[in-house]
Write an enzyme that holds these catalytic residues in place. Structure first.
Site, short mmCIF file in Angstrom:
data_model
loop_
_atom_site.label_atom_id
_atom_site.label_comp_id
_atom_site.label_asym_id
_atom_site.label_seq_id
_atom_site.Cartn_x
_atom_site.Cartn_y
_atom_site.Cartn_z
N TYR A 15 8.90 -0.74 -11.82
CA TYR A 15 9.57 0.12 -10.84
C TYR A 15 10.22 -0.78 -9.80
O TYR A 15 9.52 -1.47 -9.06
CB TYR A 15 8.53 1.05 -10.22
CG TYR A 15 9.05 2.06 -9.23
CD1 TYR A 15 10.10 2.91 -9.55
CD2 TYR A 15 8.45 2.19 -7.97
CE1 TYR A 15 10.56 3.85 -8.65
CE2 TYR A 15 8.89 3.14 -7.07
CZ TYR A 15 9.95 3.96 -7.41
OH TYR A 15 10.40 4.90 -6.52
N TYR A 169 1.44 12.34 -11.23
CA TYR A 169 1.13 11.06 -10.57
C TYR A 169 0.93 11.24 -9.07
O TYR A 169 -0.08 10.85 -8.50
CB TYR A 169 2.26 10.05 -10.82
CG TYR A 169 2.08 8.78 -10.04
CD1 TYR A 169 1.32 7.73 -10.55
CD2 TYR A 169 2.62 8.63 -8.76
CE1 TYR A 169 1.11 6.58 -9.82
CE2 TYR A 169 2.42 7.48 -8.02
CZ TYR A 169 1.66 6.45 -8.55
OH TYR A 169 1.43 5.32 -7.81
N HIS A 170 1.91 11.86 -8.44
CA HIS A 170 1.90 11.96 -6.98
C HIS A 170 0.84 12.94 -6.49
O HIS A 170 0.40 12.88 -5.34
CB HIS A 170 3.28 12.37 -6.48
CG HIS A 170 4.36 11.50 -7.04
ND1 HIS A 170 4.97 11.76 -8.25
CD2 HIS A 170 4.93 10.36 -6.57
CE1 HIS A 170 5.86 10.82 -8.50
NE2 HIS A 170 5.86 9.96 -7.50
N LYS A 538 6.04 11.94 11.99
CA LYS A 538 6.55 11.22 10.83
C LYS A 538 8.05 10.97 11.05
O LYS A 538 8.90 11.74 10.62
CB LYS A 538 6.36 12.03 9.55
CG LYS A 538 4.92 12.18 9.10
CD LYS A 538 4.40 10.91 8.42
CE LYS A 538 5.18 10.57 7.19
NZ LYS A 538 4.73 9.27 6.61
N ASP A 542 10.38 8.82 5.43
CA ASP A 542 9.15 8.62 4.65
C ASP A 542 8.42 9.95 4.51
O ASP A 542 7.96 10.53 5.49
CB ASP A 542 8.26 7.59 5.34
CG ASP A 542 6.87 7.51 4.73
OD1 ASP A 542 6.77 7.68 3.50
OD2 ASP A 542 5.91 7.30 5.49
N HIS A 544 5.66 10.39 2.51
CA HIS A 544 4.26 10.23 2.12
C HIS A 544 3.39 10.58 3.33
O HIS A 544 3.13 9.75 4.19
CB HIS A 544 3.98 8.80 1.66
CG HIS A 544 4.62 8.48 0.34
ND1 HIS A 544 5.92 8.05 0.24
CD2 HIS A 544 4.14 8.54 -0.92
CE1 HIS A 544 6.21 7.85 -1.04
NE2 HIS A 544 5.15 8.15 -1.76
#
Length: 670
Positions: A15, A169-170, A538, A542, A544
């Protein structure tokens, strides 16, 4: 060597992408020369969220976590001298997936490639963006339409392309248990397939071709027996869903097709050399068992908890795969776990529990309804909080973090700032200048006409892919394409899941949380307020938000009034909220590398409003040199992944509030 023919290895990817299309192209060609067998493109956050590099929210984010692709010229340069007809390319892109696929198709056609021969994947799973990764743009309904239009277009025009990776995945990164990971991913797949079927764009006799192009992108954690069983459970449930719900009789079309990125959440900043064995164990979960073997694998680098990996670090991860595939005898045997009663029992348990959770989501109206209600997000926030609590209590052991913490000096990180790659801050200005030059030199009337046609199509019911391809050819930019659709569809702010998350850590008398609650209450009393107020912000792009959410939940449980408005805010918005809510502390969470730009901006704006005495803390993947610079700029404290004790962090926040308000330190241990 046995007489049986050796199996073909899985696709090996890294990646990658950073700075500019030129720099990323050079990196890709080097990696392919080292034996990488496919490409996995990382796009920067402005590209992922539909902003041009000169937008205010793109500040500090350009080229940080991936490559900026603003228009057709960038895509041409990204794949220069890489024959796309011969390549298998995975693109981690979701809200703007249709746009990036259109650019890719046009570049491939310019190379002389036949679109019918293009192979690769666009991630294009928007549900997990609402839940974990945060690069969503449009509301669930329009987002599902974009996905549906893309799938129907590729089935007819680019038939070897995987138009969607359903991403569990996330979800695991956001705290999902194996059951939640399976159930939420499968429920998303059902929502997508139902939408394609109901759109009327695919004849019933061709629906098997749609099912055959649905792929999955899965996480493999360090509990590799459980992870391997999870993959077997995934395959069984997918076979059942496609056969019973959609009537697919061709076993080949029902095959569960998946790629893997092994777990990055479990990589540690403390003793990062231990990440190598973690990565190997996680890889074994999806390669050892032939019946649960991934079709493509990409491994993170050992130092990703510290910052951006260097080319050498990525090479190390590629070599791990190559040693297993080419030096071991793994590919010479049938499934080595066939007939294991231990494996079968665990798989049966995961299947039963996952089907039960899928039924629960179905009764709510499906995955999209469960997103909009906040159910899925609150469940993930809760399970993540429970995991963090187990780590803090020592019930879940992490070597080098909460057990076996003593260590010899690490030669790999002796020069910590040299152990990661950094993006030149001047890079952003160069990308913005190149964008302006592109706009100045394009056929402006054609671009304007293409955008008008896109908006007209979006307001109607026709497939949006053709209009998007014309936008690509006309020189439209990423931000312009996205804003045209924003004008029609609107934007979406996903539920945060914080307010509904249950208490994960008890506050029994004498417990660490009870002591912090006492400290919080006494400080509020000393300041003459009902409760201390903490703003969790935040800034930037981003998305996450896992760490920010866990801080918010624990601060709430410690007695704070928490102001948390979710992701994607400008420094100006954060400061306005801090002043309006009269908060006692501002906590900023950034994992994308834009902290050096955005955190000082917040400090400056607070001072301008006369609120410079409010302590500001920062958390994220922040290298030591950057942490020192932030402290020098006036940040009260910096927390990085090595600071895993959330209750302790909340106690430190109270200390900083007392210090900022010139209160004596409290003798309450926390």
């Amino acid at each position: 060597m046995t007489e049986r023919q050796k199996d073909r290895p899985w696709l090996m990817r890294t990646y990658a992408g950073h700075s500019t299309a030129e720099a990323s192209n050079e990196l890709y060609r080097r990696n392919l020369a080292k034996g990488q067998t496919g490409l996995s493109v990382a796009f920067d956050l402005p590209t992922q969220t539909g902003y041009d590099p000169d937008h205010v929210l793109a500040r500090g984010e350009v080229g940080r976590v991936g490559v900026p692709v603003s228009h057709l010229g960038d895509m041409r340069r990204l794949f220069q001298d890489i024959p796309l007809e011969q390549m298998n390319t995975s693109m981690t892109i979701n809200a703007t997936a249709m746009w990036l696929l259109a650019l890719y198709q046009v570049v491939a056609e310019e190379q002389g490639a036949d679109p019918g021969k293009l192979q690769g994947t666009t991630q294009n799973d928007i549900v997990k963006e609402y839940l974990s990764r945060g690069t969503h743009v449009f509301p669930p309904g329009p987002s599902l339409r974009l996905t549906t239009d893309m799938i129907t277009y590729t089935v007819n025009r680019i038939p070897k392309w995987n138009p969607i990776n359903i991403c569990s995945y996330h979800l695991q990164e956001a705290g999902a248990t194996p059951v939640q990971e399976i159930a939420y991913a499968m429920s998303t797949a059902i929502a997508v397939l139902d939408a394609v079927r109901d759109s009327g764009q695919v004849p019933e006799e061709k629906f098997g071709a749609v099912v055959a192009r649905i792929s999955f992108f899965v996480n493999a954690g360090v509990r590799f027996i459980e992870e391997m069983c999870k993959m077997r459970a995934f395959g069984r449930i997918w076979d059942r869903v496609t056969r019973e719900r959609y009537g697919i009789t061709d076993a080949k079309q029902r095959r569960f097709r998946y790629g893997v990125q092994v777990n990055s959440l479990g990589l540690t900043e403390a003793q990062p050399e231990n990440n190598v064995q973690r990565i190997v164990l996680e890889m074994l979960a999806v390669t050892l068992s032939k019946d649960a073997r991934a079709r493509a694998v990409q491994l993170p680098a050992w130092n990703e908890a510290l910052g951006l990996p260097r080319p050498w670090d990525q090479q190390w991860s590629l070599r791990i795969q190559q040693v297993l595939a080419h030096e071991s005898d793994l590919l010479e045997y049938e499934d080595i776990f066939a007939g294991s009663h231990v494996i079968e029992a665990k798989v049966d348990e995961l299947v039963a529990d996952s089907l039960a959770e899928m039924d629960r989501i179905e009764q709510m109206g499906g995955a999209m309804a469960a997103v909009e209600s906040g159910y899925l997000k609150s469940e993930l926030v809760s399970s993540h909080a429970e995991r963090r609590a187990r780590i803090e209590a020592g019930d879940e052991k992490i070597v080098g973090v909460n057990v076996y913490e003593t260590t010899e000096p690490n030669p790999l990180t002796a020069d910590l700032d040299g152990a990661i790659m950094t993006v030149d801050p001047a890079n952003e200005a160069k990308v913005v200048a190149a964008l302006h030059e592109w706009r100045d030199n394009r056929d402006e009337p054609r671009a304007t006409e293409a955008l008008a046609a896109l908006k007209k199509a979006a307001a109607g019911t026709e497939n949006l892919m053709e209009a998007t391809v014309e936008c690509a050819r006309a020189g439209v930019t990423t931000g312009e394409w996205s804003w045209a659709l924003r004008d029609v569809f609107g934007e979406f702010r996903a539920p945060t899941g914080v307010s509904s998350a249950p208490v994960a850590v008890t506050a029994e008398e004498g417990s660490p949380l009870a002591l912090v609650r006492e400290k919080t209450a006494r400080t509020a009393e000393d300041l003459g307020v009902g409760r201390l107020r903490l703003l969790v912000g935040k800034p930037g792009l981003d998305g996450h938000s896992n760490g920010a959410e866990q801080i918010a939940v624990r601060a709430r449980d410690a007695g704070f009034e928490v102001v948390y408005q979710g992701i994607r805010l400008t420094p100006e918005q954060i400061v306005s909220a801090a002043v309006a809510e009269d908060v006692h502390c501002v906590g900023l969470s950034i994992l994308s590398g834009s902290h050096a730009e955005l955190v000082p901006d917040v400090l400056v704006r607070l001072r301008r409003t006369g609120a410079g005495d409010i302590p500001v803390i920062a958390g994220g993947i922040i290298p030591p040199a950057d942490a020192e610079a932030l402290i020098g700029a006036g940040v009260a404290a910096v927390f990085t992944p090595k600071d895993f004790g959330i209750t302790e962090i909340i106690g430190r926040i109270v200390d900083e509030i007392r210090k900022a308000n010139k209160l004596d330190p409290l003798e309450v241990p926390a």
